[in-house]
Design a protein around this motif. Structure first.
Motif, PDB file in Angstrom:
ATOM      1  N   ASP A 232      48.394  30.737 -60.096  1.00 39.12           N
ATOM      2  CA  ASP A 232      47.338  31.007 -61.064  1.00 39.12           C
ATOM      3  C   ASP A 232      47.904  31.544 -62.382  1.00 39.12           C
ATOM      4  O   ASP A 232      47.439  31.191 -63.466  1.00 39.12           O
ATOM      5  CB  ASP A 232      46.336  32.008 -60.498  1.00 39.12           C
ATOM      6  CG  ASP A 232      45.516  31.413 -59.351  1.00 39.12           C
ATOM      7  OD1 ASP A 232      45.555  30.170 -59.179  1.00 39.12           O
ATOM      8  OD2 ASP A 232      44.852  32.172 -58.627  1.00 39.12           O
ATOM      9  N   LEU A 233      48.933  32.387 -62.294  1.00 34.58           N
ATOM     10  CA  LEU A 233      49.570  32.904 -63.501  1.00 34.58           C
ATOM     11  C   LEU A 233      50.306  31.806 -64.262  1.00 34.58           C
ATOM     12  O   LEU A 233      50.258  31.740 -65.500  1.00 34.58           O
ATOM     13  CB  LEU A 233      50.544  34.026 -63.141  1.00 34.58           C
ATOM     14  CG  LEU A 233      49.906  35.358 -62.687  1.00 34.58           C
ATOM     15  CD1 LEU A 233      50.985  36.293 -62.169  1.00 34.58           C
ATOM     16  CD2 LEU A 233      49.158  36.005 -63.847  1.00 34.58           C
ATOM     17  N   ARG A 234      50.948  30.911 -63.523  1.00 32.79           N
ATOM     18  CA  ARG A 234      51.720  29.848 -64.160  1.00 32.79           C
ATOM     19  C   ARG A 234      50.826  28.844 -64.860  1.00 32.79           C
ATOM     20  O   ARG A 234      51.147  28.340 -65.932  1.00 32.79           O
ATOM     21  CB  ARG A 234      52.578  29.146 -63.095  1.00 32.79           C
ATOM     22  CG  ARG A 234      53.462  28.028 -63.633  1.00 32.79           C
ATOM     23  CD  ARG A 234      54.356  27.470 -62.545  1.00 32.79           C
ATOM     24  NE  ARG A 234      55.281  28.480 -62.079  1.00 32.79           N
ATOM     25  CZ  ARG A 234      55.361  28.913 -60.816  1.00 32.79           C
ATOM     26  NH1 ARG A 234      54.546  28.427 -59.901  1.00 32.79           N
ATOM     27  NH2 ARG A 234      56.233  29.822 -60.479  1.00 32.79           N
ATOM     28  N   TRP A 235      49.687  28.552 -64.223  1.00 32.13           N
ATOM     29  CA  TRP A 235      48.843  27.475 -64.733  1.00 32.13           C
ATOM     30  C   TRP A 235      47.570  27.969 -65.389  1.00 32.13           C
ATOM     31  O   TRP A 235      46.695  27.179 -65.770  1.00 32.13           O
ATOM     32  CB  TRP A 235      48.499  26.495 -63.629  1.00 32.13           C
ATOM     33  CG  TRP A 235      49.707  25.748 -63.154  1.00 32.13           C
ATOM     34  CD1 TRP A 235      50.426  25.985 -62.023  1.00 32.13           C
ATOM     35  CD2 TRP A 235      50.374  24.670 -63.827  1.00 32.13           C
ATOM     36  NE1 TRP A 235      51.484  25.119 -61.935  1.00 32.13           N
ATOM     37  CE2 TRP A 235      51.482  24.299 -63.025  1.00 32.13           C
ATOM     38  CE3 TRP A 235      50.121  23.990 -65.020  1.00 32.13           C
ATOM     39  CZ2 TRP A 235      52.336  23.268 -63.404  1.00 32.13           C
ATOM     40  CZ3 TRP A 235      50.989  22.955 -65.371  1.00 32.13           C
ATOM     41  CH2 TRP A 235      52.077  22.611 -64.580  1.00 32.13           C
ATOM     42  N   GLY A 236      47.393  29.292 -65.496  1.00 35.96           N
ATOM     43  CA  GLY A 236      46.257  29.821 -66.221  1.00 35.96           C
ATOM     44  C   GLY A 236      44.936  29.649 -65.534  1.00 35.96           C
ATOM     45  O   GLY A 236      43.894  29.512 -66.186  1.00 35.96           O
ATOM     46  N   ARG A 237      44.959  29.641 -64.174  1.00 33.91           N
ATOM     47  CA  ARG A 237      43.715  29.492 -63.422  1.00 33.91           C
ATOM     48  C   ARG A 237      43.228  30.855 -62.970  1.00 33.91           C
ATOM     49  O   ARG A 237      44.000  31.765 -62.771  1.00 33.91           O
ATOM     50  CB  ARG A 237      43.918  28.597 -62.199  1.00 33.91           C
ATOM     51  CG  ARG A 237      44.362  27.198 -62.577  1.00 33.91           C
ATOM     52  CD  ARG A 237      44.587  26.364 -61.334  1.00 33.91           C
ATOM     53  NE  ARG A 237      43.350  26.019 -60.689  1.00 33.91           N
ATOM     54  CZ  ARG A 237      42.634  24.944 -60.965  1.00 33.91           C
ATOM     55  NH1 ARG A 237      43.024  24.134 -61.932  1.00 33.91           N
ATOM     56  NH2 ARG A 237      41.525  24.675 -60.336  1.00 33.91           N
ATOM     57  N   SER A 238      41.909  30.987 -62.797  1.00 32.00           N
ATOM     58  CA  SER A 238      41.338  32.257 -62.351  1.00 32.00           C
ATOM     59  C   SER A 238      40.946  32.183 -60.897  1.00 32.00           C
ATOM     60  O   SER A 238      40.879  31.111 -60.329  1.00 32.00           O
ATOM     61  CB  SER A 238      40.105  32.584 -63.188  1.00 32.00           C
ATOM     62  OG  SER A 238      39.130  31.565 -63.071  1.00 32.00           O
TER      63      SER A 238
END
Length: 238
Positions: A232-238
């Motif tokens: 999630d941090l790498r791809w900007g997902r919540s």
């Protein structure tokens, strides 16, 4: 252009689900651990699905609680040890089969215990149970080292073999060893696959080079949570 998405769907990568004594390449997860991992997803309100289903849901904005489940190699234990667990939790998955070795063994895994592979009849049974079958090439060779003609054969012939065996469209491809550069990604797209799975994030990341998270036998709840957070941090997902 690679068509890289703003966010990458969360896809887990497995290979073999079986009891084992030796596993030098760390491709095997025990049935007990696999069951615990699927139970963990279920407790968190997540549903494991095939990549095809995941991408369809992404396109309509309905994939928030979905996790892609993939199994590379087409090992026979997918049918015997993985599918019953998946069905128990209401999950589906994608298994990528090596078209030129159906019913054979994992000859590509040097210095590794021999494991039987699903044949056409077993592939038909798992698709009948709701699983998706994709291509993992004809011979499980590194495509980045293949000549252009060999690359085309590995992509197109594998799809033909599997479609004839299953009497259904083969939409997805998985790169053997995760080896994929711009040439290979373009070739997969040109061969008519609607998506493909790689392993690592790269300049090719996108619908035809979907990054995945490897899952191993040592992955309990804490490690699974850490891997999800890292994604999630790498791809900007919540």
């Amino acid at each position: 252009m690679t068509g890289r998405p703003a966010a990458m769907p969360y896809i887990l990568m497995y290979h073999s689900i079986s009891r084992y004594d030796s596993d030098p390449y760390r491709i095997t997860v025990s049935p007990r651990r696999f069951t615990a991992q699927m139970a963990w997803l279920k407790r968190r309100g997540l549903r494991g699905v095939s990549v095809r289903e995941l991408l369809l849901a992404e396109a309509s904005g309905q994939a928030h609680r979905m996790v892609g489940l993939t199994f590379d190699g087409g090992y026979a234990d997918f049918a015997t040890d993985a599918v019953p667990v998946l069905l128990r939790y209401g999950f589906t998955a994608t298994v990528f089969a090596v078209a030129g070795m159906l019913g054979g063994e994992n000859a590509w895994d040097r210095d590794c215990p021999r494991k039987p592979l699903m044949g056409a009849a077993e592939l038909r049974r798992v698709t009948g149970a709701g699983m998706e079958v994709g291509s993992h090439s004809v011979r499980h060779v590194s495509l980045t080292g293949a000549a252009d003609a060999e690359l085309e054969m590995e992509l197109k012939e594998s799809r033909v073999v599997l479609e004839e065996a299953l009497d259904r469209e083969i939409a997805g491809f998985s790169y053997p060893y995760g080896h994929a550069g711009l040439r290979e990604v373009d070739a997969v797209r040109s061969a008519g696959y609607s998506y493909a799975c790689a392993i690592w994030r790269s300049e090719c990341s996108g619908r035809h080079a979907l990054a995945r998270t490897c899952v191993g036998d040592s992955d309990g709840p804490l490690r699974l949570r850490a891997k999800r957070l890292a994604h999630d941090l790498r791809w900007g997902r919540s």
